[in-house]
Design a protein around this motif. Structure first.
Motif, PDB file in Angstrom:
ATOM      1  N   LEU A   4     -26.813  -1.499  33.854  1.00  0.00           N
ATOM      2  CA  LEU A   4     -27.365  -0.191  33.870  1.00  0.00           C
ATOM      3  C   LEU A   4     -25.976   0.888  33.572  1.00  0.00           C
ATOM      4  O   LEU A   4     -24.836   0.544  33.843  1.00  0.00           O
ATOM      5  CB  LEU A   4     -27.381   0.276  35.354  1.00  0.00           C
ATOM      6  CG  LEU A   4     -28.735  -0.391  35.963  1.00  0.00           C
ATOM      7  CD1 LEU A   4     -28.887  -0.138  37.550  1.00  0.00           C
ATOM      8  CD2 LEU A   4     -30.019  -0.028  35.264  1.00  0.00           C
ATOM      9  N   VAL A   5     -26.229   1.820  32.568  1.00  0.00           N
ATOM     10  CA  VAL A   5     -25.167   2.471  31.879  1.00  0.00           C
ATOM     11  C   VAL A   5     -25.553   3.849  32.079  1.00  0.00           C
ATOM     12  O   VAL A   5     -26.622   4.540  31.414  1.00  0.00           O
ATOM     13  CB  VAL A   5     -24.808   2.296  30.581  1.00  0.00           C
ATOM     14  CG1 VAL A   5     -23.649   3.039  29.968  1.00  0.00           C
ATOM     15  CG2 VAL A   5     -24.425   0.659  30.432  1.00  0.00           C
ATOM     16  N   GLU A   6     -24.983   4.804  32.769  1.00  0.00           N
ATOM     17  CA  GLU A   6     -25.071   6.072  33.343  1.00  0.00           C
ATOM     18  C   GLU A   6     -24.219   6.969  32.346  1.00  0.00           C
ATOM     19  O   GLU A   6     -23.175   6.756  32.013  1.00  0.00           O
ATOM     20  CB  GLU A   6     -24.768   6.799  34.543  1.00  0.00           C
ATOM     21  CG  GLU A   6     -25.699   6.000  35.674  1.00  0.00           C
ATOM     22  CD  GLU A   6     -25.094   4.560  36.070  1.00  0.00           C
ATOM     23  OE1 GLU A   6     -25.490   3.997  37.170  1.00  0.00           O
ATOM     24  OE2 GLU A   6     -24.079   4.103  35.648  1.00  0.00           O
ATOM     25  N   ALA A  24     -31.172   0.941  30.674  1.00  0.00           N
ATOM     26  CA  ALA A  24     -31.013  -0.373  31.115  1.00  0.00           C
ATOM     27  C   ALA A  24     -31.132  -1.311  29.983  1.00  0.00           C
ATOM     28  O   ALA A  24     -31.568  -1.109  28.965  1.00  0.00           O
ATOM     29  CB  ALA A  24     -32.187  -0.525  32.131  1.00  0.00           C
ATOM     30  N   SER A  25     -30.504  -2.644  30.331  1.00  0.00           N
ATOM     31  CA  SER A  25     -30.702  -3.579  29.372  1.00  0.00           C
ATOM     32  C   SER A  25     -31.765  -4.271  29.185  1.00  0.00           C
ATOM     33  O   SER A  25     -31.997  -4.906  28.097  1.00  0.00           O
ATOM     34  CB  SER A  25     -29.468  -4.715  29.813  1.00  0.00           C
ATOM     35  OG  SER A  25     -30.119  -5.325  31.061  1.00  0.00           O
ATOM     36  N   ASP A  26     -32.805  -4.113  29.964  1.00  0.00           N
ATOM     37  CA  ASP A  26     -34.120  -4.583  29.750  1.00  0.00           C
ATOM     38  C   ASP A  26     -35.122  -3.662  30.321  1.00  0.00           C
ATOM     39  O   ASP A  26     -34.839  -2.529  30.655  1.00  0.00           O
ATOM     40  CB  ASP A  26     -34.227  -5.649  30.092  1.00  0.00           C
ATOM     41  CG  ASP A  26     -33.901  -6.372  31.527  1.00  0.00           C
ATOM     42  OD1 ASP A  26     -33.640  -7.467  31.917  1.00  0.00           O
ATOM     43  OD2 ASP A  26     -34.199  -5.085  32.339  1.00  0.00           O
ATOM     44  N   SER A  27     -36.486  -4.000  30.320  1.00  0.00           N
ATOM     45  CA  SER A  27     -37.417  -3.140  30.864  1.00  0.00           C
ATOM     46  C   SER A  27     -37.710  -3.099  32.444  1.00  0.00           C
ATOM     47  O   SER A  27     -38.889  -3.185  32.683  1.00  0.00           O
ATOM     48  CB  SER A  27     -38.847  -3.585  30.253  1.00  0.00           C
ATOM     49  OG  SER A  27     -38.657  -3.302  28.793  1.00  0.00           O
ATOM     50  N   PRO A  87     -21.531  23.616  43.832  1.00  0.00           N
ATOM     51  CA  PRO A  87     -20.415  22.895  44.067  1.00  0.00           C
ATOM     52  C   PRO A  87     -20.602  21.709  44.713  1.00  0.00           C
ATOM     53  O   PRO A  87     -20.192  20.554  44.643  1.00  0.00           O
ATOM     54  CB  PRO A  87     -19.517  24.053  44.733  1.00  0.00           C
ATOM     55  CG  PRO A  87     -19.890  25.271  44.349  1.00  0.00           C
ATOM     56  CD  PRO A  87     -21.409  24.989  44.232  1.00  0.00           C
ATOM     57  N   GLU A  88     -21.408  21.818  45.902  1.00  0.00           N
ATOM     58  CA  GLU A  88     -21.626  20.316  46.494  1.00  0.00           C
ATOM     59  C   GLU A  88     -22.535  19.249  45.821  1.00  0.00           C
ATOM     60  O   GLU A  88     -22.490  18.291  46.482  1.00  0.00           O
ATOM     61  CB  GLU A  88     -22.521  20.791  48.059  1.00  0.00           C
ATOM     62  CG  GLU A  88     -23.693  21.626  47.470  1.00  0.00           C
ATOM     63  CD  GLU A  88     -23.404  23.118  47.794  1.00  0.00           C
ATOM     64  OE1 GLU A  88     -24.545  23.911  48.431  1.00  0.00           O
ATOM     65  OE2 GLU A  88     -22.577  23.768  47.462  1.00  0.00           O
ATOM     66  N   ASP A  89     -22.981  19.659  44.693  1.00  0.00           N
ATOM     67  CA  ASP A  89     -23.622  18.531  43.879  1.00  0.00           C
ATOM     68  C   ASP A  89     -22.525  17.768  43.041  1.00  0.00           C
ATOM     69  O   ASP A  89     -22.654  16.795  42.599  1.00  0.00           O
ATOM     70  CB  ASP A  89     -24.517  19.210  42.745  1.00  0.00           C
ATOM     71  CG  ASP A  89     -25.546  19.988  43.409  1.00  0.00           C
ATOM     72  OD1 ASP A  89     -26.129  19.484  44.388  1.00  0.00           O
ATOM     73  OD2 ASP A  89     -26.013  21.058  42.720  1.00  0.00           O
ATOM     74  N   THR A  90     -21.317  18.176  43.377  1.00  0.00           N
ATOM     75  CA  THR A  90     -20.220  17.223  42.436  1.00  0.00           C
ATOM     76  C   THR A  90     -20.153  16.254  43.270  1.00  0.00           C
ATOM     77  O   THR A  90     -20.302  15.768  44.364  1.00  0.00           O
ATOM     78  CB  THR A  90     -18.679  18.139  43.056  1.00  0.00           C
ATOM     79  OG1 THR A  90     -18.759  19.312  42.253  1.00  0.00           O
ATOM     80  CG2 THR A  90     -17.494  17.308  42.547  1.00  0.00           C
ATOM     81  N   GLY A  91     -19.746  15.124  42.070  1.00  0.00           N
ATOM     82  CA  GLY A  91     -19.703  13.641  42.581  1.00  0.00           C
ATOM     83  C   GLY A  91     -20.083  12.751  41.502  1.00  0.00           C
ATOM     84  O   GLY A  91     -20.313  13.303  40.614  1.00  0.00           O
ATOM     85  N   VAL A  92     -20.146  11.441  41.770  1.00  0.00           N
ATOM     86  CA  VAL A  92     -20.553  10.382  41.045  1.00  0.00           C
ATOM     87  C   VAL A  92     -21.834  10.252  40.964  1.00  0.00           C
ATOM     88  O   VAL A  92     -22.456   9.863  42.177  1.00  0.00           O
ATOM     89  CB  VAL A  92     -19.756   9.099  40.951  1.00  0.00           C
ATOM     90  CG1 VAL A  92     -19.933   8.313  39.918  1.00  0.00           C
ATOM     91  CG2 VAL A  92     -18.345   9.503  40.705  1.00  0.00           C
ATOM     92  N   TYR A  93     -22.801  10.152  40.006  1.00  0.00           N
ATOM     93  CA  TYR A  93     -24.217   9.799  40.099  1.00  0.00           C
ATOM     94  C   TYR A  93     -24.550   8.405  39.445  1.00  0.00           C
ATOM     95  O   TYR A  93     -23.942   7.915  38.416  1.00  0.00           O
ATOM     96  CB  TYR A  93     -25.023  11.034  39.247  1.00  0.00           C
ATOM     97  CG  TYR A  93     -25.027  12.126  40.025  1.00  0.00           C
ATOM     98  CD1 TYR A  93     -26.191  12.602  40.816  1.00  0.00           C
ATOM     99  CD2 TYR A  93     -23.974  13.153  40.189  1.00  0.00           C
ATOM    100  CE1 TYR A  93     -26.371  13.631  41.544  1.00  0.00           C
ATOM    101  CE2 TYR A  93     -24.114  14.272  40.884  1.00  0.00           C
ATOM    102  CZ  TYR A  93     -25.127  14.489  41.637  1.00  0.00           C
ATOM    103  OH  TYR A  93     -25.110  15.803  42.254  1.00  0.00           O
ATOM    104  N   GLN A 108     -21.245   2.211  36.215  1.00  0.00           N
ATOM    105  CA  GLN A 108     -19.926   2.901  36.147  1.00  0.00           C
ATOM    106  C   GLN A 108     -20.191   4.241  36.814  1.00  0.00           C
ATOM    107  O   GLN A 108     -19.247   4.707  37.173  1.00  0.00           O
ATOM    108  CB  GLN A 108     -19.318   2.945  35.009  1.00  0.00           C
ATOM    109  CG  GLN A 108     -20.162   3.789  34.036  1.00  0.00           C
ATOM    110  CD  GLN A 108     -19.434   3.815  32.507  1.00  0.00           C
ATOM    111  OE1 GLN A 108     -18.741   2.991  32.415  1.00  0.00           O
ATOM    112  NE2 GLN A 108     -19.922   5.044  31.659  1.00  0.00           N
ATOM    113  N   GLY A 109     -21.404   4.808  36.881  1.00  0.00           N
ATOM    114  CA  GLY A 109     -21.818   5.940  37.104  1.00  0.00           C
ATOM    115  C   GLY A 109     -21.180   7.118  36.221  1.00  0.00           C
ATOM    116  O   GLY A 109     -20.572   6.744  35.290  1.00  0.00           O
TER     117      GLY A 109
END
Length: 116
Positions: A4-6, A24-27, A87-93, A108-109
């Motif tokens: 998975l690559v974000e 995603a690498s596949d379906s 601002p509270e939405d800050t972070g890694v997804y 990696q997010g």
């Protein structure tokens, strides 16, 4: 294993918008569903948006009416449209399938930073 690559994160001012992508690498998105997780600094990952294989969606109260999850199964891609950012939405997804007993390997997010 599924990879998975974000992508799509960045620095925005409060009230701005971003669209995150997860490839995603596949379906895998032809399965039961997919979701987006938010990890604030110093906190654990929290599921904020989910979509079942049938297209039903659920959102955490903190993002309801501001974020929209969607997918393009043919492209093995899921999106998170984010608006009225705070601002509270800050972070890694991160993306993953919340309906699995065991998640896929985490990617990696992508970092989202919302300034006031």
């Amino acid at each position: 294993q599924v990879q998975l690559v974000e992508s799509g994160g960045g620095l925005v001012q409060a009230g701005g918008s971003l669209r995150l992508s997860c490839v995603a690498s596949d379906s895998i998105f032809n399965g039961i569903g997919m979701g987006w997780y938010h990890q604030a600094p110093g906190k654990q990952r929290e599921l904020v948006a989910a979509m079942t294989s049938g297209g039903a969606t659920n959102y955490a109260d903190s993002v309801k009416d501001r974020f929209t999850i969607s997918r393009d199964s043919a492209k093995n891609t899921v999106y998170l449209q984010m608006s009225s950012l705070k601002p509270e939405d800050t972070g890694v997804y991160y993306c993953n399938d919340p309906f699995l007993e065991r998640p896929h390997s985490w990617g990696q997010g992508t970092q989202v930073t919302v300034s006031s």
